[in-house]
Design an enzyme around this catalytic site. Structure first.
Site, short mmCIF file in Angstrom:
data_model
loop_
_atom_site.label_atom_id
_atom_site.label_comp_id
_atom_site.label_asym_id
_atom_site.label_seq_id
_atom_site.Cartn_x
_atom_site.Cartn_y
_atom_site.Cartn_z
N HIS A 283 0.85 -1.20 0.00
CA HIS A 283 0.00 0.00 0.00
C HIS A 283 0.89 1.25 0.00
O HIS A 283 0.97 1.99 0.98
CB HIS A 283 -0.85 -0.08 1.27
N GLU B 250 -1.44 1.07 -4.99
CA GLU B 250 -1.19 -0.10 -4.17
C GLU B 250 -1.11 -1.33 -5.06
O GLU B 250 -2.08 -1.68 -5.73
CB GLU B 250 -2.31 -0.20 -3.13
O1 LIG Z 1 -6.81 4.29 7.27
P1 LIG Z 1 -6.25 3.01 6.68
O2 LIG Z 1 -6.80 1.77 7.34
O3 LIG Z 1 -4.75 3.03 6.65
O4 LIG Z 1 -6.74 2.97 5.17
C1 LIG Z 1 -6.40 3.99 4.30
C2 LIG Z 1 -7.03 3.77 2.94
O5 LIG Z 1 -6.47 2.63 2.36
C3 LIG Z 1 -6.86 2.42 1.00
O6 LIG Z 1 -6.25 1.27 0.55
C4 LIG Z 1 -8.34 2.24 0.92
O7 LIG Z 1 -8.71 2.05 -0.43
C5 LIG Z 1 -9.04 3.45 1.54
O8 LIG Z 1 -10.44 3.24 1.53
C6 LIG Z 1 -8.54 3.65 2.95
O9 LIG Z 1 -9.12 4.80 3.51
#
Ligand SMILES: O=P(O)(O)OC[C@H]1O[C@@H](O)[C@H](O)[C@@H](O)[C@@H]1O
EC number: 5.1.3.15
Length: 300
Positions: A167, A271
């Site tokens: 990510h 990602e």
């Molecule tokens: O706040 P987190 O759990 O790190 O996620 C961040 C983002 O991660 C992304 O991968 C998602 O598509 C989003 O919807 C999400 O808000």
């Protein structure tokens, strides 16, 4: 004389023990929690390639905002995953993005030469409410590029379904001017509306609002063209045909933890993933690697 051989130092980011690796003009910081690449830059005066939130103060056990979180053995909300992936978890409250981003990984090996260094991390094997025998390793290799490779090996005797993502948060000059190349003609699901209907991407991906999409049938070369920082970041991927593209824009940035109100203007996530129809089903004894190589070149 400028040092070229790799240098490794132990540093802390708040409560998080990290390794800082310097090689030539490249600097990489990796936290042991989550085997999480926190930052990566090439050239002392250049902007980092990877965005780390300025509000990330490193609290143990809390997901790190920015860098390159590892989402595994599921991506996003477990309830949005295929039924067989959902069935791998036996607990009541599945955390978003899986089970390994808030836990300490073990540093297994450091391999170095004059021109490259590779760190191998291994995730803990006893994950709560997830009764499956696996080995999960991340290799972080720094040479003239940064290479991340996440390998899952099924050590059990039944097939194991999983979804996952590297990510990566990228630093950009201005979200209104940057765009993503390489997705023209691929289909995507807009997760802010319907997860059902696949929409076709026409041309480059530009950002004018909150964006949260799952692209499917993705080629193995993508790029971020950034006219403000005058560079192109390329992503060469392995073992993945899906990608999530995310920018929270104004309202979601304001309600996202450790995210500055104006931080959305200088970041975007691409990602490298195995999600939805691209999820992995690993037969007993088999291994799968998802990986990405990141480079930066001058924008022509
Ligand atoms: O706040 P987190 O759990 O790190 O996620 C961040 C983002 O991660 C992304 O991968 C998602 O598509 C989003 O919807 C999400 O808000």
């Amino acid at each position: 004389m400028t040092r070229t051989a790799p240098l490794i130092e132990h540093v802390d980011h708040g409560q998080l023990p990290c390794l800082r690796v310097t090689l030539g003009d490249a600097e990489l910081v990796v936290a042991r929690q989550g085997a999480h690449v926190m930052s990566y830059r090439r050239g002392v005066s250049a902007a980092p390639l990877i965005w780390l939130s300025p509000e990330e103060d490193g609290v143990k056990g809390r997901p790190i905002r920015g860098g390159a979180p590892i989402c595994w053995p599921w991506f996003g909300a477990l309830a949005r995953n295929p039924a067989d992936v959902q069935a791998t978890y036996t607990g009541a409250e599945p955390p978003q993005h899986g089970l390994v981003r808030g836990v300490e990984w073990q540093l297994d090996a450091i391999d170095e030469t004059e021109s490259a260094i590779e760190l191998t991390f291994e995730a803990p094997s006893d994950l709560p409410n997830w009764p499956h025998l696996v080995n999960l390793q991340l290799r972080v290799r720094l040479d003239d590029a940064l290479h991340l490779d996440l390998t899952t090996t099924n050590k059990g005797d039944t097939a194991l379904p999983l979804s996952q993502a590297l990510h990566t948060y990228f630093r950009i000059g201005d979200i209104h001017q940057a765009h993503i190349e390489g997705l023209d003609g691929t289909g995507y699901l807009n997760t802010l509306e319907s997860w059902e209907q696949k929409l076709p991407q026409a041309g480059a991906v530009h950002f004018t609002a909150e964006t949260d999409r799952v692209y499917l049938g993705v080629p193995d070369l993508l790029a971020i063209a950034d006219p403000v920082l005058e560079r192109r970041i390329t992503l060469e991927t392995r073992g993945s045909t899906s990608a999530v593209v995310w920018n929270p824009w104004i309202d979601k940035a304001a309600r996202t933890p450790q995210f500055p109100d104006d931080g959305w203007q200088e970041m975007l996530c691409i990602e490298t993933a195995n999600v939805l129809e691209d999820r992995i089903v690993l037969a007993p004894g088999k291994a799968h690697t998802v990986g990405v190589t990141l480079r930066s070149t001058t924008l022509d």
